[in-house]
Scaffold this motif. Sequence first.
Motif, short mmCIF file in Angstrom:
data_model
loop_
_atom_site.label_atom_id
_atom_site.label_comp_id
_atom_site.label_asym_id
_atom_site.label_seq_id
_atom_site.Cartn_x
_atom_site.Cartn_y
_atom_site.Cartn_z
N PHE A 74 12.23 42.20 -19.39
CA PHE A 74 12.69 42.20 -18.01
C PHE A 74 11.66 42.94 -17.17
O PHE A 74 11.10 43.96 -17.60
CB PHE A 74 14.06 42.88 -17.88
N VAL A 75 11.40 42.41 -15.99
CA VAL A 75 10.40 42.99 -15.09
C VAL A 75 11.07 43.23 -13.74
O VAL A 75 11.83 42.38 -13.25
CB VAL A 75 9.18 42.07 -14.92
N GLY A 76 10.78 44.38 -13.14
CA GLY A 76 11.29 44.68 -11.81
C GLY A 76 10.21 45.28 -10.95
O GLY A 76 9.40 46.09 -11.42
N GLY A 77 10.18 44.88 -9.70
CA GLY A 77 9.23 45.43 -8.75
C GLY A 77 9.92 45.73 -7.43
O GLY A 77 10.77 44.97 -6.98
N ALA A 126 9.26 41.31 0.23
CA ALA A 126 9.50 41.50 1.66
C ALA A 126 9.58 42.98 2.00
O ALA A 126 9.59 43.85 1.11
CB ALA A 126 10.81 40.81 2.06
N GLU A 127 9.65 43.29 3.28
CA GLU A 127 9.82 44.69 3.71
C GLU A 127 11.13 45.24 3.11
O GLU A 127 12.19 44.67 3.30
CB GLU A 127 9.87 44.77 5.23
N GLY A 128 11.01 46.33 2.35
CA GLY A 128 12.18 46.89 1.69
C GLY A 128 12.70 46.01 0.57
O GLY A 128 13.86 46.11 0.19
N GLY A 129 11.84 45.16 0.03
CA GLY A 129 12.28 44.15 -0.92
C GLY A 129 11.89 44.42 -2.35
O GLY A 129 11.48 45.52 -2.73
N GLY A 130 12.00 43.36 -3.15
CA GLY A 130 11.68 43.48 -4.56
C GLY A 130 11.81 42.16 -5.28
O GLY A 130 12.07 41.11 -4.67
N PHE A 131 11.64 42.20 -6.60
CA PHE A 131 11.88 41.02 -7.43
C PHE A 131 12.34 41.48 -8.80
O PHE A 131 12.05 42.59 -9.25
CB PHE A 131 10.63 40.15 -7.54
N ALA A 132 13.09 40.60 -9.46
CA ALA A 132 13.53 40.85 -10.83
C ALA A 132 13.26 39.60 -11.64
O ALA A 132 13.41 38.48 -11.14
CB ALA A 132 15.02 41.21 -10.85
N LEU A 133 12.87 39.80 -12.89
CA LEU A 133 12.48 38.68 -13.73
C LEU A 133 13.03 38.89 -15.14
O LEU A 133 12.86 39.96 -15.72
CB LEU A 133 10.95 38.58 -13.77
N SER A 134 13.71 37.89 -15.66
CA SER A 134 14.17 37.94 -17.06
C SER A 134 13.37 36.93 -17.87
O SER A 134 13.09 35.82 -17.40
CB SER A 134 15.66 37.61 -17.15
N LEU A 135 12.97 37.33 -19.08
CA LEU A 135 12.17 36.47 -19.95
C LEU A 135 12.78 36.46 -21.35
O LEU A 135 12.92 37.51 -21.98
CB LEU A 135 10.73 36.96 -20.04
N LYS A 136 13.11 35.26 -21.81
CA LYS A 136 13.66 35.10 -23.15
C LYS A 136 12.78 34.15 -23.94
O LYS A 136 12.31 33.14 -23.41
CB LYS A 136 15.09 34.56 -23.07
N GLU A 137 12.58 34.46 -25.22
CA GLU A 137 11.73 33.61 -26.05
C GLU A 137 12.31 32.20 -26.14
O GLU A 137 13.51 32.01 -26.32
CB GLU A 137 11.59 34.20 -27.45
N LYS A 138 11.43 31.22 -25.98
CA LYS A 138 11.83 29.83 -26.08
C LYS A 138 11.46 29.31 -27.46
O LYS A 138 10.31 29.36 -27.87
CB LYS A 138 11.12 29.00 -25.00
N ASN A 139 12.44 28.81 -28.19
CA ASN A 139 12.19 28.33 -29.55
C ASN A 139 11.50 26.97 -29.51
O ASN A 139 11.80 26.15 -28.63
CB ASN A 139 13.52 28.21 -30.31
#
Length: 706
Positions: free
Chosen positions: A630-633, A693-706
């Motif tokens: 998981f990635v967050g910024g 964005a101003e005051g913003g962010g992002f979230a990313l989920s990553l799961k292994e693909k079989n």
Amino acid sequence: MKTRFLIAALICMVLACSENKMSSVEVASPDTDIKVSFNVNSLGSPYYGVEFKNKVVIDTSYLGFEFTDASAIDKNLEIVRATATKFDETWQMPWGEQIDVRNKFNQLTVELQETSELKRKLNVVFRVYDDGIGFRYEFPEQGGWTEALIKEENTEFNLTQDYKTFWIPGDWDIYEHLYSETKFSEIDAISKRDHPNLAQTYIPNNAVNTPTTLVGNEGLHLSFHEAALIDYSDMTLGVDNDNLKFKSILVGSENTEYKVKRNLPFDTPWRTIQISEDAPGLIESNLIVNLNEPNKIGDVSWFKPMKYTGVWWEMHLGKSSWDYGMEQVDGKWVDTGKAHGRHGATTENVKRFIDFSAENNIGGVLVEGWNTGWERWIGFPDREGVFDFVTPYPDYDLDEVTAYAKSKGVEIIMHHETSAATETYTKQMDTAYALMEKYGMHAVKSGYVGKILPDGEYHHGQYMVNHYNNAVEKAAKYRVAVNAHEPIKATGLRRTYPNAISREGLRGQEFNAWSIEIGNPPSHLPTVAFTRMLAGPIDFTPGIFNIKFNEYKEESQVNTTLAQQLALYVVIYSPVQMAADLVEHYEANPEPLQFIKDVGVDWEKSIVLNGAVGDYVTIARKERETGNWFVGGITDENSVTLEIDFEFLDENQMYEAILYKDGDNAHWDNNPLDIKIEAMAITNQTKLKVKLAEGGGFALSLKEKN
């Protein structure tokens, strides 16, 4: 080989020192980038200095103590012996930001003794790591001196430039101030004395609370804090603006002339300086936890890191209240039929949160306001004896709620608000924890809102340091983990007592609910990540979806975008993460809710991908057991475009990714709910540009693909 030579050379200096009484001694980090030197001057005053890559970082800084019943120890000292050792181990966190922690340092122990009549002894121990230093004082057992009444500890940190400094005032009661960003020479804590909410604030000096983070002209990053705060007073850092110097000021008490009372022998907490060439290195440092003793309570598998919901945010919004509407008659709470009907912790309301949690991969429900006493919990001078930590209000059936939660696979999180009436809580701790053990509750959120009782004590003095730590130790005996609010600072004791799972100790999410004037600005959390979070886990309560909450308080709002609220689950670390908003607000937004359902809380590995103190930060974390990433910024009031390099992922592995990012027109104030959700495939060769964005962010989920 180079390190071994340094240690050998130091041993030679030790021998010379034993004969000449005045030779300087030094020790370097395992990678030799950091060097600490120690000596005494012609007056016998001890001092140290720190270099990083052959540049002076901490110039000549003196050490010493003042006592209420004896003369100071700050001169007439000689080096009797200096001993160098090295240490290297890898230990494992039972829960945390990672599993394996490397604890590698070189140590220098300097034994000092007075040349004057008293002949008192004092040792100074330095541990030098690749990511910083820690040093502490040892008061060894010695004839004629059995008790130390410390009036002040005078530890200096003499800086070499006017650093950009991120600080909050050296408050003796709270850490709930906004961070200021100024030059060191412009720090003015006294002007921040008036706190907009909590009346117990006391700031007697131009001093700052730790962690305090500094950024140099050429990018060097320093952060000052302490580790292993046990049976001692919290250290604030007095500011000498003109001479660019910190000097320790311990939190005191109105009831004693001394600030610390200890029987010899004893050790002080470690005074710490994290050193990094960039901002991400501060977050990735393990200096604070490494300077604490290993686990003392044994197996803690009974505690499971979890996400939780709870009856909390609705009270801050004014939808419901903590109290039921009872009256105190002859010292007992009585239902006189005057209940106002707005009580939040009812059996049916809590069951609603249990159902929602069970359906959405959320492990716990926090119940605040369940027990009697809330009618007189703050602002009353006679708060002792008011709260009862085992008796529920009439509309809360403890047996029914706990049985229902168990049937749904959800754990009830206990809540103990003490209203800072410490004697009442101390007397009831065993009974309260035993009740939790009976019902299979393994986590408690404790609170200490208000002025400390007994009168004259402060939240961060030795009296309260012992109270907080004793609560954690006692809770462990009942298999209870503690999430403390209005706490002492985190100093890495989660290594020694892993049931110290999280704590507040900062300006939390609730400030956003109170009014726009005292809400947290967009720069708050990008600063917290490089200051308060360096001390340890934070119970910040993210996940607010109804950013403006106009239906309850038109004058208030959360000052982030929705995407940033998701990112906080990765960026702001805690093994207990609240989905803080109301059930109905989540049910109305199932797509962003999916990230909260998916995101982990316990990590195998954490990597800081980028960051600048107070501006932005991106963190990637790999979940234990599942291997999901998981990635967050997040960013401050300024928009920023970040490129994410996924080289940290496994080679030759495809990942199914879902990106939650700010929409094209997102803005923390004008359009906070604008969010875009995209599915994509990612490998370790991928590079992805994301606009925040101003005051913003992002979230990313990553799961292994079989």
